[in-house]
Design a protein around this motif. Structure first.
Motif, mmCIF file in Angstrom:
data_model
loop_
_atom_site.group_PDB
_atom_site.id
_atom_site.type_symbol
_atom_site.label_atom_id
_atom_site.label_comp_id
_atom_site.label_asym_id
_atom_site.label_seq_id
_atom_site.Cartn_x
_atom_site.Cartn_y
_atom_site.Cartn_z
ATOM 1 N N ASP A 41 6.405 -38.110 -17.931
ATOM 2 C CA ASP A 41 5.146 -38.119 -18.673
ATOM 3 C C ASP A 41 4.087 -37.425 -17.825
ATOM 4 N N TYR A 42 2.979 -37.108 -18.469
ATOM 5 C CA TYR A 42 1.903 -36.401 -17.790
ATOM 6 C C TYR A 42 0.596 -37.147 -18.011
ATOM 7 N N ASP A 43 -0.124 -37.390 -16.907
ATOM 8 C CA ASP A 43 -1.460 -37.960 -16.977
ATOM 9 C C ASP A 43 -2.470 -36.866 -16.666
ATOM 10 N N VAL A 44 -3.616 -36.936 -17.330
ATOM 11 C CA VAL A 44 -4.668 -35.940 -17.145
ATOM 12 C C VAL A 44 -5.933 -36.648 -16.685
ATOM 13 N N ALA A 45 -6.592 -36.090 -15.664
ATOM 14 C CA ALA A 45 -7.870 -36.615 -15.171
ATOM 15 C C ALA A 45 -8.952 -35.582 -15.445
ATOM 16 N N THR A 46 -10.136 -36.055 -15.813
ATOM 17 C CA THR A 46 -11.199 -35.161 -16.253
ATOM 18 C C THR A 46 -12.561 -35.786 -15.989
ATOM 19 N N ASN A 47 -13.612 -34.971 -16.019
ATOM 20 C CA ASN A 47 -14.965 -35.515 -15.964
ATOM 21 C C ASN A 47 -15.547 -35.726 -17.355
ATOM 22 N N ALA A 48 -14.753 -35.439 -18.391
ATOM 23 C CA ALA A 48 -15.179 -35.730 -19.768
ATOM 24 C C ALA A 48 -15.073 -37.232 -20.023
ATOM 25 N N GLN A 80 -1.932 -39.889 -21.182
ATOM 26 C CA GLN A 80 -3.054 -40.700 -20.749
ATOM 27 C C GLN A 80 -4.114 -39.783 -20.150
ATOM 28 N N VAL A 81 -5.281 -39.794 -20.746
ATOM 29 C CA VAL A 81 -6.394 -38.977 -20.269
ATOM 30 C C VAL A 81 -7.458 -39.924 -19.739
ATOM 31 N N ALA A 82 -7.817 -39.782 -18.473
ATOM 32 C CA ALA A 82 -8.738 -40.715 -17.825
ATOM 33 C C ALA A 82 -9.901 -39.967 -17.186
ATOM 34 N N THR A 83 -11.077 -40.547 -17.305
ATOM 35 C CA THR A 83 -12.274 -39.983 -16.686
ATOM 36 C C THR A 83 -12.275 -40.287 -15.192
ATOM 37 N N PHE A 84 -12.657 -39.295 -14.374
ATOM 38 C CA PHE A 84 -12.785 -39.522 -12.930
ATOM 39 C C PHE A 84 -13.626 -40.779 -12.710
ATOM 40 N N ARG A 85 -13.178 -41.654 -11.803
ATOM 41 C CA ARG A 85 -13.935 -42.881 -11.595
ATOM 42 C C ARG A 85 -13.693 -43.437 -10.195
ATOM 43 N N SER A 86 -14.605 -44.286 -9.786
ATOM 44 C CA SER A 86 -14.407 -45.113 -8.602
ATOM 45 C C SER A 86 -14.421 -46.557 -9.058
ATOM 46 N N GLU A 87 -13.765 -47.437 -8.274
ATOM 47 C CA GLU A 87 -13.606 -48.835 -8.686
ATOM 48 C C GLU A 87 -13.964 -49.754 -7.524
ATOM 49 N N THR A 100 -17.177 -47.009 -12.039
ATOM 50 C CA THR A 100 -18.252 -46.018 -12.088
ATOM 51 C C THR A 100 -17.627 -44.643 -12.237
ATOM 52 N N PHE A 101 -18.032 -43.920 -13.274
ATOM 53 C CA PHE A 101 -17.509 -42.571 -13.456
ATOM 54 C C PHE A 101 -18.054 -41.685 -12.338
ATOM 55 N N GLY A 102 -17.157 -40.816 -11.806
ATOM 56 C CA GLY A 102 -17.557 -40.038 -10.648
ATOM 57 C C GLY A 102 -16.907 -38.680 -10.597
ATOM 58 N N ASP A 103 -16.553 -38.251 -9.373
ATOM 59 C CA ASP A 103 -15.979 -36.919 -9.166
ATOM 60 C C ASP A 103 -14.503 -37.049 -8.793
ATOM 61 N N PRO A 104 -13.767 -35.944 -8.768
ATOM 62 C CA PRO A 104 -12.324 -36.027 -8.508
ATOM 63 C C PRO A 104 -11.978 -36.574 -7.126
ATOM 64 N N ALA A 105 -12.797 -36.302 -6.108
ATOM 65 C CA ALA A 105 -12.501 -36.820 -4.772
ATOM 66 C C ALA A 105 -12.584 -38.339 -4.753
ATOM 67 N N ASP A 107 -12.173 -40.198 -7.382
ATOM 68 C CA ASP A 107 -11.066 -40.633 -8.219
ATOM 69 C C ASP A 107 -9.772 -40.693 -7.419
ATOM 70 N N ALA A 108 -9.579 -39.693 -6.553
ATOM 71 C CA ALA A 108 -8.370 -39.650 -5.728
ATOM 72 C C ALA A 108 -8.340 -40.809 -4.733
ATOM 73 N N SER A 109 -9.499 -41.159 -4.184
ATOM 74 C CA SER A 109 -9.538 -42.173 -3.130
ATOM 75 C C SER A 109 -9.214 -43.572 -3.636
ATOM 76 N N ARG A 110 -9.288 -43.817 -4.951
ATOM 77 C CA ARG A 110 -9.001 -45.155 -5.488
ATOM 78 C C ARG A 110 -7.515 -45.325 -5.806
ATOM 79 N N ARG A 111 -6.736 -44.245 -5.733
ATOM 80 C CA ARG A 111 -5.325 -44.309 -6.123
ATOM 81 C C ARG A 111 -4.484 -44.958 -5.032
ATOM 82 N N ASP A 112 -3.205 -45.210 -5.346
ATOM 83 C CA ASP A 112 -2.387 -46.023 -4.441
ATOM 84 C C ASP A 112 -1.870 -45.273 -3.226
ATOM 85 N N PHE A 113 -1.094 -44.187 -3.430
ATOM 86 C CA PHE A 113 -0.434 -43.498 -2.322
ATOM 87 C C PHE A 113 -0.809 -42.028 -2.333
#
Length: 446
Positions: A41-48, A80-87, A100-105, A107-113
């Protein structure tokens, strides 16, 4: 790679970009794509925002709008299309208290591995890496993003996912990440049984099932998710029958021999077929032999308890329970009456049972003579379709003058026995036998 799935995923990213927003493939699909594996499957991340995504696509499902997540349905696929966010503000080991919706960096920092924190623009064919995932991917290392303890505290299932991904990908777990898993393995039990089950289903797949079991043991997770299997580690067996040693070693060897095309419940039949040995174990003080009397019967009940705890379906539980209950029957197959052997061969679960038996042999003495015998018997029975349905039905017996009740049931059972013994081969022979029984019974009546 599924070309159509990848094409549609590329088109979704392109459509979002044409509307003036950033859009990247993200997560496991990027990792697998770069490893040359086929993404499922494919997930998409966006600022939309979710509202904008819902306007851009005709068919959407707001599965997690509060977290910025929308499902987009295109050409029979789900994305799954998800807005860039921090948690932040995790309190339950799964859900963030604040998004909080944010930028891709961010968004990347909240991920697992790190290997799951890569972003790829399929149109421009550009990889974006804000977490060092590309280097870890090349080194085949699984590393938590940022502080491992914090990542695992955010979602306790990540403890189990670390083991599953390391086994599945053939990666080593980075030392600090491994230490964080070992520090609090019990936290995984705060996760729902369904989520644990789904990770274990992926973990116990060939060709990485045996390593998955070893990693569960090494991290301490095994004692929490499958304590009954952890009990097999110290359960010794008689070396003349089990040169491989403990029950755990036996299970591990069986998992290492799982076929590539593996029925979904075969690994669970392997895991659970000897699950009751630790609780039924005795040792002969004279001979030193280990015995596990009735372990198959006790194991069948334990199997139901374990699989219900993990929320498997009733059918899945029933199938594995039958495999566990009957697995000791196979050693007597050559000495069975033809009728008993055929009943065994005609069980709906027999193909699964037979594969379990093969693995049972490969996990100990390595001899497959009995397996080959049963395969031959199975093939021969398949050439005799007349044996499969009963020669006569209850309606047939009533037409011959028998009345419904226990007596008719006994006649049907004896008919079936004689059919399976090849003593009766046609419906005509069966009718003649029934009429003869009636005549004999009438002549013996006072």
């Amino acid at each position: 790679m599924d070309a159509q799935l990848a094409t549609v995923a590329t088109e979704i990213a392109r459509r979002i970009q044409q509307a003036g927003f950033a859009a990247y493939w993200v997560g496991g699909c990027v990792r697998d794509f770069l490893l040359g594996r086929e993404p499922r499957d494919y997930d998409v991340a966006t600022n939309a925002t979710p509202e904008l995504i819902e306007r851009l696509f005709l068919k959407t499902i707001p599965v997690g709008r509060q977290f910025g997540v929308v499902l987009v349905l295109e050409q029979g696929f789900e994305f799954q299309v998800a807005t860039f966010r921090s948690e932040s503000g995790y309190t339950d080991g799964r859900h963030p208290g604040q998004v909080t919706f944010g930028d891709p960096a961010a968004d990347a920092s909240r991920r697992d591995f790190t290997v799951n924190g890569l972003y790829y623009d399929p149109g421009q064919k550009v990889l974006h890496d804000w977490v060092g995932g590309e280097a870890d991917l090349k080194s085949r290392v699984l590393r938590a993003i940022g502080n491992p303890a914090e990542r695992f505290a955010e979602d306790h299932l990540r403890l189990l996912r670390a083991v599953r991904l390391a086994a599945q990908l053939g990666f080593e777990i980075e030392p600090a990440t491994l230490a964080a898993v070992k520090q609090n393995p019990e936290r995984v039990m705060r996760v729902s049984a369904e989520r644990i089950r789904d990770e274990l289903l992926k973990l116990f797949c060939p060709p990485h099932a045996a390593r998955g079991l070893d990693l569960l043991r090494e991290t301490g997770l095994l004692a929490h998710v499958l304590p009954e299997i952890a009990a097999t580690i110290e359960c010794a067996q008689s070396p003349q029958y089990h040169p491989e040693g403990s029950v755990y070693n036996h299970i591990r060897l069986m998992l290492s021999n799982l076929p590539a095309e593996c029925p979904a419940m075969l690994p669970w039949a392997v895991l659970l077929h000897d699950v009751a040995k630790p609780v039924t174990a005795t040792r002969d003080e004279v001979t030193g032999q280990h015995h596990f009397y009735t372990h198959e019967k006790v194991g069948a009940e334990m199997t139901e308890t374990i699989l219900r705890r993990l929320r498997f379906s009733n059918q899945e539980i029933a199938d594995v329970k039958i495999c566990v209950y009957h697995h000791m029957q196979f050693k007597d197959a050559r000495e069975m009456r033809k009728s008993s052997l055929r009943r065994m061969l005609m069980r709906p679960t027999f193909p699964l049972e037979l594969e379990l038996h093969k693995l049972d042999c490969l996990g100990s003495h390595q001899g497959l003579e009995l397996y080959d015998f049963l395969k031959t018997q199975q093939a021969e029975l398949a050439q005799q379709p007349e044996v499969l349905p009963p020669l006569l039905t209850g309606h047939d017996l009533q037409s011959l003058g028998l009345k419904p009740g226990p007596a008719m049931g006994r006649v049907m059972a004896e008919l079936r026995e004689k059919q399976l013994q090849d003593e009766l081969k046609t419906a005509e022979e069966a009718r003649a036998w029934v009429l003869a029984q009636k005549t004999t019974a009438a002549s013996l009546s006072p």
